[in-house]
Each structure stands twice: as structure tokens, then as C-alpha cells.
Scaffold this motif. Structure first.
Motif, PDB file in Angstrom:
ATOM      1  N   SER A  51      34.793  86.803  28.713  1.00 32.70           N
ATOM      2  CA  SER A  51      34.584  85.431  28.225  1.00 32.70           C
ATOM      3  C   SER A  51      35.864  84.842  27.625  1.00 32.70           C
ATOM      4  CB  SER A  51      33.451  85.386  27.201  1.00 32.70           C
ATOM      5  OG  SER A  51      33.770  86.158  26.054  1.00 32.70           O
ATOM      6  N   SER A  52      36.652  85.649  26.949  1.00 32.56           N
ATOM      7  CA  SER A  52      37.897  85.145  26.360  1.00 32.56           C
ATOM      8  C   SER A  52      38.967  84.928  27.423  1.00 32.56           C
ATOM      9  CB  SER A  52      38.394  86.082  25.266  1.00 32.56           C
ATOM     10  OG  SER A  52      37.522  86.002  24.149  1.00 32.56           O
ATOM     11  N   LEU A  53      38.975  85.748  28.450  1.00 32.96           N
ATOM     12  CA  LEU A  53      39.913  85.501  29.557  1.00 32.96           C
ATOM     13  C   LEU A  53      39.573  84.194  30.258  1.00 32.96           C
ATOM     14  CD1 LEU A  53      40.431  89.002  31.224  1.00 32.96           C
ATOM     15  CD2 LEU A  53      41.977  87.754  29.702  1.00 32.96           C
ATOM     16  N   ARG A  54      38.288  83.957  30.456  1.00 32.47           N
ATOM     17  CA  ARG A  54      37.862  82.692  31.079  1.00 32.47           C
ATOM     18  C   ARG A  54      38.264  81.505  30.205  1.00 32.47           C
ATOM     19  NH1 ARG A  54      32.077  85.066  32.369  1.00 32.47           N
ATOM     20  NH2 ARG A  54      32.520  86.037  34.367  1.00 32.47           N
ATOM     21  N   HIS A  55      38.083  81.643  28.904  1.00 34.96           N
ATOM     22  CA  HIS A  55      38.448  80.576  27.966  1.00 34.96           C
ATOM     23  C   HIS A  55      39.962  80.339  28.014  1.00 34.96           C
ATOM     24  CE1 HIS A  55      37.608  77.914  24.632  1.00 34.96           C
ATOM     25  NE2 HIS A  55      38.552  78.501  23.913  1.00 34.96           N
ATOM     26  N   LEU A  56      40.719  81.404  28.008  1.00 37.32           N
ATOM     27  CA  LEU A  56      42.176  81.320  28.067  1.00 37.32           C
ATOM     28  C   LEU A  56      42.621  80.623  29.348  1.00 37.32           C
ATOM     29  CD1 LEU A  56      44.760  82.181  26.571  1.00 37.32           C
ATOM     30  CD2 LEU A  56      44.669  84.334  27.825  1.00 37.32           C
ATOM     31  N   LEU A 116      38.260  93.484  34.426  1.00 32.51           N
ATOM     32  CA  LEU A 116      39.022  93.082  35.614  1.00 32.51           C
ATOM     33  C   LEU A 116      38.070  92.794  36.773  1.00 32.51           C
ATOM     34  CD1 LEU A 116      41.687  92.662  37.167  1.00 32.51           C
ATOM     35  CD2 LEU A 116      41.689  95.126  37.616  1.00 32.51           C
ATOM     36  N   ASN A 117      37.112  93.669  36.982  1.00 30.91           N
ATOM     37  CA  ASN A 117      36.149  93.480  38.074  1.00 30.91           C
ATOM     38  C   ASN A 117      35.346  92.196  37.903  1.00 30.91           C
ATOM     39  OD1 ASN A 117      36.990  95.873  39.251  1.00 30.91           O
ATOM     40  ND2 ASN A 117      35.374  97.080  38.316  1.00 30.91           N
ATOM     41  N   GLU A 118      34.965  91.885  36.661  1.00 34.29           N
ATOM     42  CA  GLU A 118      34.229  90.634  36.407  1.00 34.29           C
ATOM     43  C   GLU A 118      35.136  89.417  36.592  1.00 34.29           C
ATOM     44  OE1 GLU A 118      30.848  91.997  33.124  1.00 34.29           O
ATOM     45  OE2 GLU A 118      32.449  90.654  32.496  1.00 34.29           O
ATOM     46  N   ALA A 119      36.333  89.499  36.041  1.00 33.13           N
ATOM     47  CA  ALA A 119      37.246  88.348  36.030  1.00 33.13           C
ATOM     48  C   ALA A 119      37.792  88.024  37.415  1.00 33.13           C
ATOM     49  CB  ALA A 119      38.387  88.603  35.044  1.00 33.13           C
ATOM     50  N   GLU A 120      37.877  89.019  38.281  1.00 34.23           N
ATOM     51  CA  GLU A 120      38.414  88.781  39.625  1.00 34.23           C
ATOM     52  C   GLU A 120      37.583  87.792  40.424  1.00 34.23           C
ATOM     53  OE1 GLU A 120      40.998  92.607  41.056  1.00 34.23           O
ATOM     54  OE2 GLU A 120      38.819  92.794  41.153  1.00 34.23           O
ATOM     55  N   LYS A 121      36.367  87.549  39.987  1.00 36.80           N
ATOM     56  CA  LYS A 121      35.499  86.583  40.665  1.00 36.80           C
ATOM     57  C   LYS A 121      35.934  85.146  40.383  1.00 36.80           C
ATOM     58  CE  LYS A 121      31.727  89.846  40.345  1.00 36.80           C
ATOM     59  NZ  LYS A 121      30.672  90.311  39.485  1.00 36.80           N
ATOM     60  N   ARG A 122      36.857  84.975  39.441  1.00 34.14           N
ATOM     61  CA  ARG A 122      37.333  83.644  39.057  1.00 34.14           C
ATOM     62  C   ARG A 122      38.647  83.322  39.756  1.00 34.14           C
ATOM     63  NH1 ARG A 122      35.192  81.025  34.314  1.00 34.14           N
ATOM     64  NH2 ARG A 122      36.859  79.599  34.886  1.00 34.14           N
ATOM     65  N   PRO A 123      38.656  82.342  40.674  1.00 32.39           N
ATOM     66  CA  PRO A 123      39.899  82.009  41.373  1.00 32.39           C
ATOM     67  C   PRO A 123      41.017  81.542  40.440  1.00 32.39           C
ATOM     68  CG  PRO A 123      38.046  80.687  42.210  1.00 32.39           C
ATOM     69  CD  PRO A 123      37.522  81.560  41.118  1.00 32.39           C
ATOM     70  N   ASP A 124      40.665  80.900  39.318  1.00 31.80           N
ATOM     71  CA  ASP A 124      41.686  80.402  38.400  1.00 31.80           C
ATOM     72  C   ASP A 124      42.387  81.518  37.622  1.00 31.80           C
ATOM     73  OD1 ASP A 124      39.295  80.890  37.060  1.00 31.80           O
ATOM     74  OD2 ASP A 124      39.512  79.206  35.686  1.00 31.80           O
ATOM     75  N   LEU A 125      41.878  82.731  37.709  1.00 32.51           N
ATOM     76  CA  LEU A 125      42.501  83.857  37.013  1.00 32.51           C
ATOM     77  C   LEU A 125      43.225  84.819  37.965  1.00 32.51           C
ATOM     78  CD1 LEU A 125      39.687  84.805  34.462  1.00 32.51           C
ATOM     79  CD2 LEU A 125      41.983  84.008  33.899  1.00 32.51           C
ATOM     80  N   LYS A 126      43.017  84.661  39.244  1.00 32.66           N
ATOM     81  CA  LYS A 126      43.478  85.640  40.232  1.00 32.66           C
ATOM     82  C   LYS A 126      44.969  86.001  40.099  1.00 32.66           C
ATOM     83  CE  LYS A 126      41.755  86.798  44.738  1.00 32.66           C
ATOM     84  NZ  LYS A 126      40.652  87.577  44.248  1.00 32.66           N
ATOM     85  N   ASP A 127      45.842  85.004  40.063  1.00 32.10           N
ATOM     86  CA  ASP A 127      47.286  85.274  39.975  1.00 32.10           C
ATOM     87  C   ASP A 127      47.638  85.987  38.676  1.00 32.10           C
ATOM     88  OD1 ASP A 127      47.645  84.076  42.424  1.00 32.10           O
ATOM     89  OD2 ASP A 127      48.339  82.161  41.594  1.00 32.10           O
ATOM     90  N   TRP A 128      47.080  85.506  37.576  1.00 32.33           N
ATOM     91  CA  TRP A 128      47.370  86.115  36.278  1.00 32.33           C
ATOM     92  C   TRP A 128      46.886  87.565  36.241  1.00 32.33           C
ATOM     93  CZ3 TRP A 128      44.888  88.309  32.116  1.00 32.33           C
ATOM     94  CH2 TRP A 128      45.642  88.437  30.961  1.00 32.33           C
ATOM     95  N   LEU A 129      45.706  87.817  36.785  1.00 33.83           N
ATOM     96  CA  LEU A 129      45.161  89.177  36.807  1.00 33.83           C
ATOM     97  C   LEU A 129      46.051  90.108  37.619  1.00 33.83           C
ATOM     98  CD1 LEU A 129      41.385  88.348  37.343  1.00 33.83           C
ATOM     99  CD2 LEU A 129      42.438  89.184  35.233  1.00 33.83           C
ATOM    100  N   GLN A 130      46.517  89.630  38.766  1.00 32.93           N
ATOM    101  CA  GLN A 130      47.408  90.446  39.602  1.00 32.93           C
ATOM    102  C   GLN A 130      48.682  90.809  38.842  1.00 32.93           C
ATOM    103  OE1 GLN A 130      47.227  91.941  42.642  1.00 32.93           O
ATOM    104  NE2 GLN A 130      45.065  91.406  42.468  1.00 32.93           N
ATOM    105  N   LYS A 131      49.244  89.818  38.141  1.00 34.53           N
ATOM    106  CA  LYS A 131      50.491  90.017  37.402  1.00 34.53           C
ATOM    107  C   LYS A 131      50.309  90.968  36.219  1.00 34.53           C
ATOM    108  CE  LYS A 131      52.711  87.180  34.464  1.00 34.53           C
ATOM    109  NZ  LYS A 131      53.017  85.935  33.849  1.00 34.53           N
ATOM    110  N   ASN A 132      49.103  91.032  35.684  1.00 41.19           N
ATOM    111  CA  ASN A 132      48.861  91.802  34.461  1.00 41.19           C
ATOM    112  C   ASN A 132      47.869  92.949  34.642  1.00 41.19           C
ATOM    113  OD1 ASN A 132      50.388  90.281  32.258  1.00 41.19           O
ATOM    114  ND2 ASN A 132      49.328  88.645  33.356  1.00 41.19           N
ATOM    115  N   LYS A 133      47.792  93.479  35.847  1.00 42.33           N
ATOM    116  CA  LYS A 133      46.821  94.547  36.144  1.00 42.33           C
ATOM    117  C   LYS A 133      46.924  95.747  35.196  1.00 42.33           C
ATOM    118  CE  LYS A 133      44.576  94.996  40.429  1.00 42.33           C
ATOM    119  NZ  LYS A 133      44.337  94.141  41.476  1.00 42.33           N
TER     120      LYS A 133
END
Length: 153
Positions: free
Chosen positions: A8-13, A44-61
Motif C-alpha cells: 500500500s505504501s509503494l502504491r502511495h509513493l 514485489l509479487n503484489e506490486a508487479e501488478k501495477r504498471p506505474d511501479l514496474k520500472d522502479w521495481l526492476q531498478k530496486n529488486k
């Protein structure tokens, strides 16, 4: 102090667009570089469903850790509380798939960190802040993290 981020905080961010809020993201990057922001594989598994987080998640795996045996043992303690057990399994059934909450809480407990979540405390509920309070785990939201770190923009 380590901050363990909930989905939820990653989505908010993610709502603070990097091109519009570069100084915020610089502060986040600094905490990551210091090892102060972490999370779990389940987030990570939950957040990967969000296209707006995809690049950031990849960079910060690297901030998304696999659970330790100690974390798994603590999750058992969470589920020993009947109220938490019933509600959490119902939430997982309704949502389907991944369920990161107990893993985030366990990581914070084992590593003496602070859970960062946007979920609200509801007396008698099973939200992350309720479970954290039950086990005496520090739990804040993103704005409180900014306050603790004395971020000003």
C-alpha cells in the motif's frame, strides 16, 4: 532504523511522479542505498501488478528479500492468534494469489524494523497496524516516515 514497506505504501509513493517530485525520489533512493528501505518478495509479487511501479521495481529488486526461517516462525505466531488467522485467510481467499501482510510484519519483527503501510488502525480489525500493535512492532505511514526522516520539500 529499517523501514519495511507494505504494498500500500509503494502504491502511495508511486502517486508522487518521479518527474514532478525528484527531490522526494532522491531521498527514497538515499534510504535504499543506506539499506534502510526493504520489503519482501511477496510485496514485489503484489506490486508487479501495477504498471506505474514496474520500472522502479526492476531498478530496486534487491530491496525485496526472500523470507528467513525466523520470519516464517514468527508468521506461525501471528496465525496462532485465532482472530488474525481467520481474517487473514479470508482476505487471502477473497483477493486470491499473493498475501504479503504477514511477511512484512514478520520482517519488521525479526529485524526490529518499522512497518510502513497506508492501512488504518481499526479496533478489533486485522489490518497491518492492528497486528503490529498486538506484537509491539513499530508501524507508521509514508507521511510519518517523511516526518521521522525530517524530509522537507
Amino acid at each position: 532504523k529499517m523501514y519495511v514497506f507494505d504494498t500500500s505504501s509503494l502504491r502511495h509513493l508511486a502517486g508522487f511522479f518521479p518527474d514532478r517530485f525528484p527531490s522526494l525520489w532522491k531521498q527514497v533512493d538515499e534510504l535504499i542505498a543506506q539499506g534502510k528501505i526493504v520489503s519482501t518478495r511477496e510485496v514485489l509479487n503484489e506490486a508487479e501488478k501495477r504498471p506505474d511501479l514496474k520500472d522502479w521495481l526492476q531498478k530496486n529488486k534487491d530491496i525485496f528479500h526472500n523470507p528467513t526461517a525466523e520470519e516464517g516462525n514468527f508468521i506461525r505466531e501471528i496465525f496462532e492468534v485465532k482472530h488474525f488467522q481467520q481474517s487473514m485467510s479470508n482476505q487471502q481467499r477473497y483477493r486470491g494469489g499473493n498475501f504479503a501482510d504477514p511477511w512484512v510484519i514478520a520482517k519488521a519483527k525479526i529485524f526490529e524494523g518499522t512497518v510502513v503501510t497506508e492501512e488504518k488502525f481499526k479496533k478489533g480489525g486485522t489490518q497491518v497496524p492492528v497486528i503490529c500493535k498486538h506484537f509491539n512492532i513499530d508501524c507508521i505511514n509514508l507521511e510519518k516516515l517523511m516526518e521521522r526522516e525530517d524530509w522537507k520539500f
